[in-house]
Design a protein around this motif. Structure first.
Motif, mmCIF file in Angstrom:
data_model
loop_
_atom_site.group_PDB
_atom_site.id
_atom_site.type_symbol
_atom_site.label_atom_id
_atom_site.label_comp_id
_atom_site.label_asym_id
_atom_site.label_seq_id
_atom_site.Cartn_x
_atom_site.Cartn_y
_atom_site.Cartn_z
ATOM 1 N N PRO A 60 0.842 -1.198 0.000
ATOM 2 C CA PRO A 60 0.000 0.000 0.000
ATOM 3 C C PRO A 60 0.876 1.246 0.000
ATOM 4 O O PRO A 60 1.935 1.265 0.641
ATOM 5 C CB PRO A 60 -0.776 -0.111 1.313
ATOM 6 C CG PRO A 60 -0.776 -1.555 1.654
ATOM 7 C CD PRO A 60 0.515 -2.101 1.123
ATOM 8 N N GLY A 61 0.419 2.248 -0.721
ATOM 9 C CA GLY A 61 1.181 3.482 -0.767
ATOM 10 C C GLY A 61 2.175 3.524 -1.917
ATOM 11 O O GLY A 61 2.627 4.584 -2.329
ATOM 12 N N GLU A 62 2.512 2.397 -2.452
ATOM 13 C CA GLU A 62 3.437 2.341 -3.583
ATOM 14 C C GLU A 62 2.824 3.094 -4.768
ATOM 15 O O GLU A 62 1.626 3.052 -4.988
ATOM 16 C CB GLU A 62 3.653 0.861 -3.940
ATOM 17 C CG GLU A 62 4.835 0.607 -4.872
ATOM 18 C CD GLU A 62 5.043 -0.901 -5.069
ATOM 19 O OE1 GLU A 62 5.412 -1.305 -6.172
ATOM 20 O OE2 GLU A 62 4.819 -1.667 -4.082
ATOM 21 N N THR A 63 3.638 3.761 -5.504
ATOM 22 C CA THR A 63 3.120 4.478 -6.665
ATOM 23 C C THR A 63 3.373 3.662 -7.919
ATOM 24 O O THR A 63 4.479 3.149 -8.120
ATOM 25 C CB THR A 63 3.815 5.844 -6.831
ATOM 26 O OG1 THR A 63 3.707 6.524 -5.583
ATOM 27 C CG2 THR A 63 3.155 6.679 -7.925
ATOM 28 N N LEU A 64 2.324 3.510 -8.733
ATOM 29 C CA LEU A 64 2.469 2.689 -9.924
ATOM 30 C C LEU A 64 2.007 3.465 -11.143
ATOM 31 O O LEU A 64 1.176 4.359 -11.053
ATOM 32 C CB LEU A 64 1.625 1.408 -9.798
ATOM 33 C CG LEU A 64 2.085 0.336 -8.810
ATOM 34 C CD1 LEU A 64 1.083 -0.813 -8.802
ATOM 35 C CD2 LEU A 64 3.474 -0.164 -9.204
ATOM 36 N N ASP A 65 2.536 3.082 -12.265
ATOM 37 C CA ASP A 65 2.053 3.638 -13.527
ATOM 38 C C ASP A 65 1.003 2.719 -14.097
ATOM 39 O O ASP A 65 1.240 1.519 -14.275
ATOM 40 C CB ASP A 65 3.211 3.763 -14.532
ATOM 41 C CG ASP A 65 4.129 4.908 -14.136
ATOM 42 O OD1 ASP A 65 3.597 5.920 -13.658
ATOM 43 O OD2 ASP A 65 5.356 4.736 -14.271
ATOM 44 N N PHE A 66 -0.187 3.265 -14.351
ATOM 45 C CA PHE A 66 -1.280 2.461 -14.903
ATOM 46 C C PHE A 66 -1.583 2.888 -16.318
ATOM 47 O O PHE A 66 -1.230 3.985 -16.739
ATOM 48 C CB PHE A 66 -2.567 2.674 -14.074
ATOM 49 C CG PHE A 66 -2.494 2.087 -12.698
ATOM 50 C CD1 PHE A 66 -2.961 0.789 -12.470
ATOM 51 C CD2 PHE A 66 -1.979 2.810 -11.626
ATOM 52 C CE1 PHE A 66 -2.907 0.260 -11.201
ATOM 53 C CE2 PHE A 66 -1.924 2.268 -10.360
ATOM 54 C CZ PHE A 66 -2.394 0.985 -10.149
ATOM 55 N N THR A 67 -2.241 2.015 -17.035
ATOM 56 C CA THR A 67 -2.848 2.457 -18.288
ATOM 57 C C THR A 67 -4.326 2.148 -18.236
ATOM 58 O O THR A 67 -4.744 1.114 -17.707
ATOM 59 C CB THR A 67 -2.253 1.732 -19.520
ATOM 60 O OG1 THR A 67 -2.303 0.318 -19.268
ATOM 61 C CG2 THR A 67 -0.838 2.164 -19.802
ATOM 62 N N LEU A 68 -5.101 3.062 -18.783
ATOM 63 C CA LEU A 68 -6.547 2.861 -18.845
ATOM 64 C C LEU A 68 -6.914 2.623 -20.295
ATOM 65 O O LEU A 68 -6.651 3.443 -21.167
ATOM 66 C CB LEU A 68 -7.260 4.106 -18.298
ATOM 67 C CG LEU A 68 -8.792 4.081 -18.381
ATOM 68 C CD1 LEU A 68 -9.367 2.959 -17.514
ATOM 69 C CD2 LEU A 68 -9.371 5.420 -17.927
ATOM 70 N N ASP A 69 -7.514 1.471 -20.566
ATOM 71 C CA ASP A 69 -7.867 1.094 -21.928
ATOM 72 C C ASP A 69 -9.081 1.895 -22.375
ATOM 73 O O ASP A 69 -10.190 1.696 -21.889
ATOM 74 C CB ASP A 69 -8.177 -0.415 -21.934
ATOM 75 C CG ASP A 69 -8.475 -0.914 -23.340
ATOM 76 O OD1 ASP A 69 -8.652 -0.074 -24.250
ATOM 77 O OD2 ASP A 69 -8.529 -2.145 -23.507
ATOM 78 N N LEU A 70 -8.887 2.800 -23.312
ATOM 79 C CA LEU A 70 -9.977 3.700 -23.698
ATOM 80 C C LEU A 70 -10.950 3.060 -24.673
ATOM 81 O O LEU A 70 -12.041 3.571 -24.905
ATOM 82 C CB LEU A 70 -9.395 4.980 -24.315
ATOM 83 C CG LEU A 70 -8.607 5.838 -23.328
ATOM 84 C CD1 LEU A 70 -8.049 7.077 -24.039
ATOM 85 C CD2 LEU A 70 -9.479 6.257 -22.149
#
Ligand SMILES: Nc1ncnc2c1ncn2[C@@H]1O[C@H](COP(=O)(O)OP(=O)(O)OP(=O)(O)O)[C@@H](O)[C@H]1O
Ligand SMILES: Nc1ncnc2c1ncn2[C@@H]1O[C@H](COP(=O)(O)OP(=O)(O)OP(=O)(O)O)[C@@H](O)[C@H]1O
Ligand SMILES: [Mg+2]
Ligand SMILES: [Mg+2]
Lengths: 417, 285, 341, 361, 361
Positions: free
Chosen positions: D335-345
């Motif tokens: 928890p608290g970790e920062t992640l790069d996400f992608t959102l499939d549009l």
């Protein structure tokens, strides 16, 4: 000359008979009658007398008088109105002459012979000889009352002895039937012995007279003195019989029917010490002689009154009466008394042989309760009041006055007064 | 079926002791009657009391059946058959009719239900005296006085109302789902009732049957009115044969009482095995 | 036409059998105008809505025939001076005379009050004892069947037999109880069980309780056995001690059975008549007089059926009181039980 | 021809209407799954079809008969009750054979069928037990068995597998499928298990508060939920649904984030919409498998991570609420970790906020 | 200190032993999930802990008291029954408040707690109904509510959510988790839902036929199943398990296919083994997300494909049996279609055939 029993081939006679082991033995003679007359007997009902009474009343109520011969009793008979025929019109006088006259007389209601008596009841004394012959008792009694200890001749003496013998809880002087007709009847007996009566000639209740109070006080005195078991106000005949047979009573003023029971060693502890004496007299010097008979009656509605009468006579003829007498009952035919005493002596039943003359003697004074339909009803207002006085809820005078009021109302409602 | 008994031994013993005391109170007065049937009258009167008969005797029974010379026997066998026929028939019919009624009350909604239910209850408030004479009159008119049939009909009326109330209670305890499942399984309403609900209501029906049977078996007041002869007299009425005008043959009566009690005991024992616990358990959640 | 209520006619041809004709049956069906009511009637009988009525029909018929008709007859007689041995008096209408006399009849009201107390005491005690007994027996796993049979032992005794039995048991001179107390040295003077006002009432109450507690016990035991197990387990987990389980779960489930048993018994204690008649017949001095002994004596021994029936109808008030009381309790108690309300 | 047809069927308990005039046509041999939140009227609907519950309004027909007034037995149906409704006084064997016995089937045939069913359900060892002596799942299997031994026109299953373990449930699912193909009957099936619904159904009916919200094939209801409710209900973990306002062809969330909407959507400027996407559409970089379509990068702090074995659900904040993303081929995430996400549009769902209805191009 | 400890606890029904001397220690505040096939003894174990079932052998302690002979009320537990066991004569409100009333809690406090629970469970509108008038799921929620209003030492939940829809179940899961964190009690939870087991459990206990097969954290039982049974039981769809023989460091399947085994595994030549891999390890090319480790290509015909929305399960033959693969980001696949798969060799599981035990490096 013998009675003609007639011949009624293929006729079925319907009868209602008192049931109970002690009465049913006689019915074993019915087949003989059937053989004699060719008729057939159908017993449509067989019950004890209270239930039979109720049943007969129901039959009257519903008009279902489909039967011819019914068992009856002097105490009940007046209630049935004209249900039964006057047998004196059916039976030759010479046959009727064979019955004990007093018994036959008390079988009449309004001058009609509505029943043919089968066995008679009159009360007399049973006592325990061992107690009366016990030297210690004799001595103590003599010391206390200045008289010899012997079965009582008067109710006063009777009371004295009751209290004398009482040694609760093992022994009581006596016990009396404290409820139902037993209570009323015994009261009536002492009342009459004291010179009083229940009603005057116009059917006014007069039992709340001084004689009545005396009579009631007799019960109250022995009750208060512990001369009788406290439960006696609840006793009926069977309780008294059991207590006497258990050897718990010194004296018992009771019916002949108990003789057989008391003298049976298998059922009674006092069989070998049983003594008999005539019932005591009251303050007027007479016996109350409360009495009644079991009997047979023939219905008016019967379609063959001859056959019915024939059976009634047959069941009270010499042989039948002998059978009853041998069982210890008081027969209703004069001749039987002599024969049965002989029989008892020959068969070693000496106690019963001793008893019969005594009972026969008291028959002379026998009197039934008033022969009016309201007797039972009057009795039902009388005994609770007697009880109330005995257990001390009311004074005797109060109790009798109340009962007299109620009795008056009953008789007024009935149109007799 | 598992029964959890996290009970301490002393609790168990306390329960057993309680049961024992209760049983003693319930049986001793009655046992005394039973024992009296086997003793001579003289022992009945003994003081101090003789608890266990010292002289066992069958005389009382012999007298009952007329096997002794003392007196004629009673038609006990006939009374017995009357009692049995009347009690069993009326019990069976009452249970059937009562069950139908109870089922109707438990499972259906309909107009006038509460009124009808109350009416059944009130039908029992009528005191015997108010009932017995008119009943007698009517029965006499119908010609069914002194017949087993007449008595059976009367006992039906006595037994039906409580059978209805009792079975109503038991049918209510059976989840409706079960009869529904049966109907889905292809049952007619009748089959669903007969195969599923009837067996499950067993403990109720058994107690109703026991109760109805014993009521009829022991009933005296109405029977004494409506019966007269061996054609229909029942055992309790026959019991009164032992009471004559003045005497009561207590030992003989006790002997007869034993004859009344034994079949009742046997039948009750047989029927009450159907009082089974937990019948509806595990069926639905 | 909107008919409700069920009418049955029982006709009594002389000496023949009854003809029972059903005229109409309760329904809320709208039946077309008169002429065709029979068709509508037939249609109703085939519809599912008729089912409960059909199920109840036999019961209704029996009750009407055996209870209602006699009831009407006896109701009539209570307004006459009907005397058993004088059939003609059946039509001797006396209006309210019987009832008026009753109002002033102290003995009757004493008996009435005593009966009320008698019923109340016996019912409650029988219920409590019966419940206790049922609970105890329910706890026993081994030999329960035998115990149940033993428990029902008193039910095998005809009330008249019970009467004789306790009459002898409570007899003061040769009775079992006093004998036992003497043997144990507990008393030196016999106790007049059936004489003393309190003791006599105690004795008949005892006899009645002895005779009838098993009835409660058996009905309640049957109820106990039909009890669902799940809620009891849940209650245990929810922290209930055995007493609380009993109070909150067992008892509510048992209440309908309790009320049914109470109703049955409240109407049934009249059975005690046979027993009381033999034990005391209302005596001594009316100390144990109950309505039933008084009524029967009046009706049969005194032949005053009209008066007896008047007493009967006054006493019905008492029964109705108990019945309606229990009916309401019952209805309330079983709302949660399954089935149609 | 519709095998089962509900025409404006409604049901009230007293004043309370719990099913509101629903219409439903089920073809012969169709497998229809009923889903919906607890208390929405699924069981009631089944029970009305079975004839166990009187219907307050409308008509139900089976085949070409209107069955409104027919008793259950005349409808030739089998049913698994949600409450099991086993016959407590019968053994498992008798429970299973009861319906056949009632139908007067030959003893031998009954035995055969019952044994077959017991085999399928793994009830062999328990055949002579009473229901009270079974475990919860075993009872449910008996309930199931009682339905499948018969050969009815319509099967009604009310959550028949809810108390079974996943493995057994999987097997049972296959068996039901087989049964359906073998006997060619119509099946109406209530379940809360999405996998069951998706794999078994020819069509899925989504109910809510006594109304039908959508009827469609599994992929229809999954890919094109008719409204917000269906979107949120179907799929597990559920679709993320965020309030947004249309702003220049983009959806502006409450935190100001703007998500490009597919072109050609009939939305007007400033229209209030609900934007939906499934957790699989939001994945940490390298842990998703997106198509070639447009995607939007996002950086987010992990609020909480729920590892599920083959995948991990990751909760992040978006548009002011917690949304779920899915991490395939997972690794441990704190928890608290920062992640790069992608959102499939390409897989966005857009609904009109006011009506809740899907906005379709 | 263990909060709940089972020491050689066994249970027999008559002659039949259904729980065989199991040992289990549950720490204070631990959340333990019991899973296992239907009828394996989960409910029985809970009921023994609750004191509802007499134990045949062994000892159970809670805290430091041996509770073998303590009645349920003295154990201070809450329980959700598999069969609900609602009080049919009480309204929902009274059902919920009953335990508190028994504990003599103040009226106001009871009302508060009950209302809170009703809120959480969405039971608000039904508070005055009797259980008979509720739907299946509503009843289950009442059962749940009855447990959570209280503050016991131990919570026992027996499949508390099985009849709820996925969405509600998800919410409830979160609530249970919150509850557990808030009140710091020990929870023993039976479920068939893998997601519930994985997300809620601190440790999972896998039972089978009255024995405990493995106890471990969710990832332990998932990643390192102790034996074939656990491997097959945990995970849905289940792990594919194929019989094989070790042959030169490879596993030779019955159809002759050879799968390279991880190096360093203590297996002997010709040893009979069971080879396991999860469906996610077998994916069509381009539809999987594997790590960088070794993979093995495979070409297979699709037997059947089950689309589940976000993924599709594909059945293919391998080693003579049907195995399942998973297609992420799915497209429509027709039966009979030939696809290229890759099998992720880094995630193989190997078990000894004879003992069933996992072979660990
Ligand atoms: N009263 C009983 N008598 C005999 N056997 C029983 C009894 N109750 C349960 N069993 C058996 O004990 C075993 C364990 O039952 P239990 O209820 O603990 O299973 P479970 O693990 O909870 O199963 P499920 O997931 O189906 O509820 C089952 O095989 C069951 O058949
Ligand atoms: N006998 C009844 N009286 C009143 N309301 C009822 C009754 N039975 C059910 N209901 C209500 O009707 C609604 C629909 O119930 P139903 O059993 O059909 O729900 P369901 O969709 O099967 O739910 P679940 O998934 O929880 O089983 C529920 O809100 C329920 O509370
Ligand atoms: Mg449902
Ligand atoms: Mg279980």
């Amino acid at each position: 000359q013998d009675f003609d029993y007639g011949s009624f081939p293929d006729y079925t006679l319907k009868v209602k008979l008192i049931g109970g082991t002690q009465y049913e033995k006689l019915y074993t003679r019915i087949p003989e009658w059937e053989a004699l007359t060719g008729a057939k007997v159908e017993i449509v009902s067989s019950k004890n007398h209270f239930d039979l009474d109720r049943e007969i009343k129901q039959d009257i109520a519903t008009g279902q008088i489909t039967w011819c011969v019914g068992s009856n009793h002097t105490s009940f008979a007046p209630q049935y109105g004209d249900l039964y025929v006057d047998l004196s019109t059916m039976i030759p006088a010479e046959e009727l002459a064979k019955y004990v006259p007093g018994t036959l007389k008390s079988a009449m209601v309004d001058g009609r012979l509505v029943q043919l008596p089968r066995v008679t009841d009159v009360s007399n004394l049973y006592y325990r000889k061992d107690l009366y012959e016990d030297p210690a008792n004799m001595e103590a009694y003599k010391a206390e009352f200045g008289a010899d200890l012997a079965p009582p001749k008067t109710f006063e003496e009777f009371k004295q002895q009751i209290i004398f013998f009482a040694d609760p809880p093992n022994l009581y002087g006596t016990a009396f039937a404290g409820k139902d007709e037993g209570m009323s009847g015994r009261f009536m007996e002492i009342l009459r012995a004291n010179g009083g009566d229940l009603f005057d000639a116009d059917w006014n209740p007069i039992f709340n007279s001084p004689e009545g109070v005396d009579a009631l006080n007799w019960f109250k005195d022995i009750y208060d003195a512990g001369g009788v078991p406290a439960g006696t106000v609840n006793y009926t005949w069977d309780d008294i019989g059991q207590a006497m047979a258990a050897g718990q009573l010194a004296v018992d003023l009771d019916w002949p029917g108990f003789a057989g029971f008391y003298s049976d060693p298998a059922a009674s502890k006092i069989s070998d010490v049983l003594g008999f004496a005539v019932s005591p007299v009251g303050s007027a010097g007479v016996r109350g002689g409360w009495s009644g008979s079991h009997s047979f009656s023939v219905t008016e509605a019967c379609d063959n009154k001859e056959a019915a009468t024939s059976l009634a006579v047959f069941l009270t003829n010499d042989e039948s009466e002998m059978m009853e007498a041998q069982a210890g009952n008081l027969p209703t035919r004069s001749k039987t008394f002599d024969e049965v005493i002989t029989y008892f002596n020959e068969n070693g039943k000496t106690a019963l042989a001793e008893m019969f003359p005594i009972w026969q003697a008291s028959l002379a004074d026998a009197r039934t309760p008033p022969l009016i339909p309201q007797w039972i009803e009057v009795s039902n207002v009388l005994w609770p009041q007697l009880q109330a006085a005995i257990v001390g809820e009311k004074t005797p005078q109060e109790a009798l006055d109340k009962a007299a009021d109620e009795a008056r109302m009953i008789l007024e409602d009935a149109g007799i007064l | 079926m598992s029964r959890l008994s996290i009970e301490k031994p002393w609790q168990r013993w306390l329960i057993r002791f309680g049961v024992f005391v209760a049983m003693v109170i319930l049986t001793v007065p009655g046992l005394w009657v039973v024992l009296t049937a086997f003793r001579p009258n003289i022992e009945v009167l003994a003081r101090p009391a003789v608890w266990i008969p010292q002289q066992w005797t069958l005389d009382n029974f012999a007298r009952l059946f007329g096997l002794s010379d003392v007196q004629q026997g009673l038609p006990v066998a006939q009374y017995f058959i009357n009692s049995l026929v009347i009690s069993l028939t009326s019990t069976m019919i009452a249970v059937v009719i009562g069950m139908a009624g109870g089922y109707a009350f438990a499972r259906y909604r309909f107009r006038g239900k509460a009124t009808l239910f109350l009416a059944f209850m009130l039908s029992r408030t009528v005191p015997g005296v108010a009932l017995s004479l008119p009943l007698f009159i009517i029965w006499a008119r119908l010609g069914i006085i002194d017949t087993s049939f007449g008595l059976i009909v009367v006992y039906l009326a006595v037994n039906i109302p409580f059978t209805i109330w009792l079975t109503d209670g038991f049918f209510r305890q059976i989840p409706v789902d079960l009869s529904e499942a049966a109907q889905i399984d292809g049952c007619t309403a009748w089959q669903a009732f007969w195969k599923i609900e009837f067996p499950l209501a067993r403990s109720g029906l058994a107690s109703a049957a026991i109760f109805a049977f014993l009521t009829s078996w022991n009933e005296y007041a109405l029977a004494s009115q409506l019966t007269r002869t061996t054609a229909s007299k029942t055992m309790p009425v026959g019991l009164m044969d032992f009471t004559a005008q003045f005497t009561v043959d207590w030992t003989g009566m006790s002997a007869m009482a034993v004859l009344i009690i034994i079949p009742a005991l046997v039948l009750t024992f047989i029927v009450q095995k159907h009082l089974i616990s937990g019948l509806t358990f595990g069926g639905v959640k | 036409m909107h008919c409700s209520g069920l009418f049955i006619l029982v006709a009594f041809p002389r000496g023949g059998e009854a003809r029972v004709g059903v005229l109409s049956v309760a329904t809320d069906v709208q039946i077309p105008p008169r002429a065709r009511w029979s068709e509508g009637f037939a249609a109703f009988f085939r519809s599912p809505r008729a089912v409960p009525y059909l199920l109840l029909l036999p019961a209704i018929i029996v009750i009407l025939a055996v209870v209602l008709v006699p009831l009407l007859v006896s109701f009539w007689t209570s307004f006459t001076s009907y005397n058993l041995t004088k059939p003609a008096t059946l039509f001797n209408f006396v209006g309210l005379r019987n009832y008026q006399r009753l109002m002033g009849n102290e003995d009757f009201w004493w008996a009435f009050g005593r009966t009320f107390i008698f019923v109340t005491i016996t019912l409650n005690l029988e219920m409590l004892l019966g419940l206790g007994l049922a609970l105890l027996i329910n706890k026993i796993t081994w030999g329960q069947r035998t115990l149940r049979t033993i428990m029902m032992f008193p039910m095998m005794f005809s009330p008249i037999l019970v009467g004789f039995q306790f009459k002898y048991i409570f007899n003061d001179s040769i009775g079992l109880v006093n004998n036992a107390l003497f043997d144990l040295g507990l008393i030196t003077q016999p106790i007049p069980w059936l004489v003393d006002g309190t003791l006599a009432n105690f004795s008949i109450i005892f006899a009645e309780i002895w005779m009838s507690t098993s009835i409660f016990a058996i009905l309640l035991l049957a109820g106990l056995m039909a009890l669902p197990k799940d809620p009891i387990e849940a209650a245990k987990v929810d922290g209930c001690n055995p007493l609380q389980v009993f109070q909150h779960i067992t008892l509510p489930f048992l209440m309908p059975f309790v009320y049914i048993a109470m109703t049955i018994r409240s109407l049934d204690v009249a059975r005690a008549y046979d027993m009381v008649r033999i034990m005391t017949n209302g005596g001594p001095a009316g100390r144990t007089e109950l309505i039933w002994t008084l009524m029967t004596r009046t009706g049969y021994q005194n032949s005053q059926m009209g008066m007896a029936n008047a007493m009967g109808y006054v006493s019905i008030l008492l029964s109705i009181f108990f019945t309606v009381f229990f009916f309401r309790k019952l209805t309330a108690a079983r709302t949660f039980m399954g089935g149609a309300q | 021809m519709a095998q089962v047809r509900l025409d404006k069927v409604s049901k009230s308990y007293g004043k309370l209407e719990t099913v509101h005039a629903i219409d439903l046509e089920i073809a012969h041999n169709e497998f229809v799954v009923l889903v919906g939140p607890s208390g929405c009227g699924k069981s009631t609907t089944l029970r009305m079809i079975a004839g166990l519950e009187e219907i307050t309004g409308g008509t139900i027909s089976i085949g070409d008969r209107v069955v409104n007034d027919l008793p259950p037995r005349a409808r030739n149906i089998s049913m698994v009750f949600q409450s099991y409704a086993l016959y407590p006084h019968m053994t498992v064997r008798d429970n299973l054979g009861f319906g056949l016995k009632i139908a007067n089937m030959a003893e031998a045939e009954i035995t055969k069928r019952v044994d077959d069913a017991a085999d399928i359900l793994g009830l062999g060892p328990y055949m002579d037990r009473l229901p009270a002596n079974l475990s919860g799942g075993q009872r449910q299997r008996v309930a199931m068995g009682r339905a499948i031994v018969r050969n009815p026109d319509v099967f009604l299953f009310d959550e028949p597998l809810s108390n079974l373990d996943a493995k057994l449930r999987g097997q049972m699912r296959v068996e039901i499928k087989k049964l359906h193909q073998r006997v060619k009957t119509t099946v109406i099936y209530v379940t809360h298990d999405q996998v069951e619904a998706m794999t078994l159904a020819d069509r899925i009916v989504i109910m809510r508060d006594g109304d039908i919200e959508q009827i469609g094939t599994p992929s229809e209801v999954f890919e094109q939920p008719a409204n917000v409710f269906v979107a949120g209900f179907i799929g597990s973990p559920p679709m993320n649904l965020l309030d947004a306002v249309v702003s220049n062809g983009k959806a502006r969330l409450s935190d100001g984030l703007e998500v490009p909407l597919p072109a050609g959507l009939p939305v007007s400027q400033s229209q209030q919409i609900v934007l939906g996407f499934r957790p699989e559409s939001l994945a940490p970089k390298g842990h998703a498998l997106h198509g070639d379509g447009a995607a939007m990068p996002l950086q987010r702090n992990v609020i909480i991570a729920e590892p599920l074995g083959t995948e991990t659900i990751i909760f992040v904040e978006m548009g002011g609420i917690d949304v779920q993303g899915k991490m395939l081929n997972p690794r441990v995430v704190a928890p608290g970790e920062t992640l790069d996400f992608t959102l499939d549009l390409t897989r966005l769902h857009v609904f009109d906020k006011a009506s809740g209805k899907r906005v379709v191009a």
